[in-house]
Motif scaffolding. Structure first.
Motif, mmCIF file in Angstrom:
data_model
loop_
_atom_site.group_PDB
_atom_site.id
_atom_site.type_symbol
_atom_site.label_atom_id
_atom_site.label_comp_id
_atom_site.label_asym_id
_atom_site.label_seq_id
_atom_site.Cartn_x
_atom_site.Cartn_y
_atom_site.Cartn_z
ATOM 1 N N GLY A 249 0.958 -1.246 0.063
ATOM 2 C CA GLY A 249 -0.007 0.023 -0.067
ATOM 3 C C GLY A 249 0.796 1.224 -0.093
ATOM 4 N N GLY A 250 2.062 1.103 -0.221
ATOM 5 C CA GLY A 250 3.022 2.391 -0.276
ATOM 6 C C GLY A 250 4.194 2.318 0.422
ATOM 7 N N PRO A 251 4.927 3.356 0.021
ATOM 8 C CA PRO A 251 6.693 3.375 0.701
ATOM 9 C C PRO A 251 6.477 3.266 2.258
ATOM 10 C CG PRO A 251 6.051 5.068 -0.449
ATOM 11 C CD PRO A 251 4.894 4.373 -0.740
ATOM 12 N N HIS A 252 5.483 3.943 2.916
ATOM 13 C CA HIS A 252 5.184 3.767 4.263
ATOM 14 C C HIS A 252 5.470 2.663 5.014
ATOM 15 C CE1 HIS A 252 1.321 3.118 3.159
ATOM 16 N NE2 HIS A 252 1.151 2.865 4.388
ATOM 17 N N ALA A 253 5.014 1.489 4.205
ATOM 18 C CA ALA A 253 4.945 0.295 5.107
ATOM 19 C C ALA A 253 6.095 -0.485 5.125
ATOM 20 C CB ALA A 253 4.042 -0.663 3.957
ATOM 21 N N LEU A 254 7.294 0.015 4.176
ATOM 22 C CA LEU A 254 8.484 -0.928 4.150
ATOM 23 C C LEU A 254 9.360 -0.376 5.457
ATOM 24 C CD1 LEU A 254 10.454 -2.724 2.710
ATOM 25 C CD2 LEU A 254 11.299 -0.832 1.481
ATOM 26 N N ARG A 255 9.575 -1.241 6.312
ATOM 27 C CA ARG A 255 10.215 -0.915 7.488
ATOM 28 C C ARG A 255 11.738 -1.474 7.357
ATOM 29 N NH1 ARG A 255 7.916 2.879 8.683
ATOM 30 N NH2 ARG A 255 6.165 2.716 10.013
ATOM 31 N N ARG A 256 11.995 -2.490 6.786
ATOM 32 C CA ARG A 256 13.498 -2.933 6.516
ATOM 33 C C ARG A 256 13.502 -3.799 5.338
ATOM 34 N NH1 ARG A 256 15.340 -7.864 7.958
ATOM 35 N NH2 ARG A 256 13.252 -8.541 9.215
ATOM 36 N N LEU A 257 14.654 -3.784 4.757
ATOM 37 C CA LEU A 257 15.213 -4.626 3.492
ATOM 38 C C LEU A 257 16.360 -4.978 3.371
ATOM 39 C CD1 LEU A 257 14.070 -5.577 0.564
ATOM 40 C CD2 LEU A 257 14.850 -3.374 -0.186
ATOM 41 N N SER A 258 16.640 -6.261 3.347
ATOM 42 C CA SER A 258 17.928 -6.702 3.138
ATOM 43 C C SER A 258 17.999 -7.675 1.922
ATOM 44 C CB SER A 258 18.513 -7.594 4.408
ATOM 45 O OG SER A 258 17.857 -8.578 4.672
ATOM 46 N N VAL A 259 19.107 -7.653 0.983
ATOM 47 C CA VAL A 259 18.977 -8.290 -0.086
ATOM 48 C C VAL A 259 20.560 -9.015 -0.263
ATOM 49 C CG1 VAL A 259 17.624 -6.794 -1.223
ATOM 50 C CG2 VAL A 259 19.903 -6.492 -1.779
ATOM 51 N N GLU A 260 20.752 -10.004 -0.982
ATOM 52 C CA GLU A 260 21.880 -10.675 -1.430
ATOM 53 C C GLU A 260 22.092 -10.580 -3.023
ATOM 54 O OE1 GLU A 260 23.414 -15.331 -1.496
ATOM 55 O OE2 GLU A 260 22.729 -14.587 0.286
ATOM 56 N N PHE A 261 23.004 -9.603 -3.326
ATOM 57 C CA PHE A 261 23.308 -9.653 -4.944
ATOM 58 C C PHE A 261 23.940 -10.768 -5.331
ATOM 59 C CE2 PHE A 261 23.376 -5.350 -3.035
ATOM 60 C CZ PHE A 261 22.208 -4.753 -3.828
ATOM 61 N N ARG A 262 23.445 -11.511 -6.349
ATOM 62 C CA ARG A 262 23.939 -12.710 -6.673
ATOM 63 C C ARG A 262 24.119 -12.769 -8.264
ATOM 64 N NH1 ARG A 262 26.566 -15.079 -3.627
ATOM 65 N NH2 ARG A 262 26.450 -16.913 -4.766
ATOM 66 N N GLY A 263 23.903 -11.864 -9.019
ATOM 67 C CA GLY A 263 24.191 -11.937 -10.396
ATOM 68 C C GLY A 263 24.065 -10.680 -11.091
ATOM 69 N N MET A 264 24.634 -10.398 -12.301
ATOM 70 C CA MET A 264 24.480 -9.152 -12.959
ATOM 71 C C MET A 264 23.106 -8.931 -13.612
ATOM 72 S SD MET A 264 28.361 -9.411 -14.488
ATOM 73 C CE MET A 264 28.032 -10.861 -15.226
ATOM 74 N N GLY A 265 22.728 -7.813 -13.636
ATOM 75 C CA GLY A 265 21.142 -7.678 -14.401
ATOM 76 C C GLY A 265 21.588 -7.070 -15.788
ATOM 77 N N LEU A 266 20.872 -7.408 -16.819
ATOM 78 C CA LEU A 266 21.204 -6.708 -18.024
ATOM 79 C C LEU A 266 19.941 -5.863 -18.341
ATOM 80 C CD1 LEU A 266 22.902 -10.059 -19.694
ATOM 81 C CD2 LEU A 266 24.080 -8.294 -18.707
#
Length: 127
Positions: A67-84
């Motif tokens: 429902g919108g950006p206010h809802a995102l409290r935390r985000l973690s990611v693992e970069f695993r490959g190259m996007g093209l």
């Protein structure tokens, strides 16, 4: 949202000039993102997407579902490959747990059969 629910998938196809526009916006003019010839000289298939642009698509998938950006409290990611550029990026997400008005969501971003982000975890405020 309840555990096991899949969030709507986000599909976006970065156009051939996205890396140049993103370089201008982010200040990241690393030649692997903006110079096709240089990228090939260093062994890449061509210009590659900025990892943070790809991470932003993961965040976007979560915020659109919640429902919108206010809802995102935390985000973690693992970069695993190259996007093209010019290849669709698909972000898929599944709710792992819900408690106290918050959801923990597991997410993957793929281009074709390649995972370019995996083990991503978002915490969403559902209130």
């Amino acid at each position: 949202m309840k555990p096991g629910d899949e969030l709507p998938a986000l599909r976006v196809t970065p156009d051939r000039y996205l890396t140049v526009r993103y370089a201008g916006a982010s200040g990241d003019f690393n030649p692997i993102h903006v110079d096709e010839e240089f990228a090939r000289q260093v062994g890449l298939p061509g210009r590659i997407l900025h990892g943070l642009w790809t991470m932003a698509q993961v965040a976007r998938a979560q915020t659109e579902a919640a429902g919108g950006p206010h809802a995102l409290r935390r985000l973690s990611v693992e970069f695993r490959g190259m996007g093209l550029p010019e290849e669709e990026v698909e972000v898929t997400s599944r709710v792992r747990e819900v408690a106290d008005g918050r959801a923990i969501v597991e997410t993957v971003a793929r281009q074709g059969d390649r995972e370019i982000i995996r083990n991503a975890e978002a915490e969403l405020d559902l209130r």
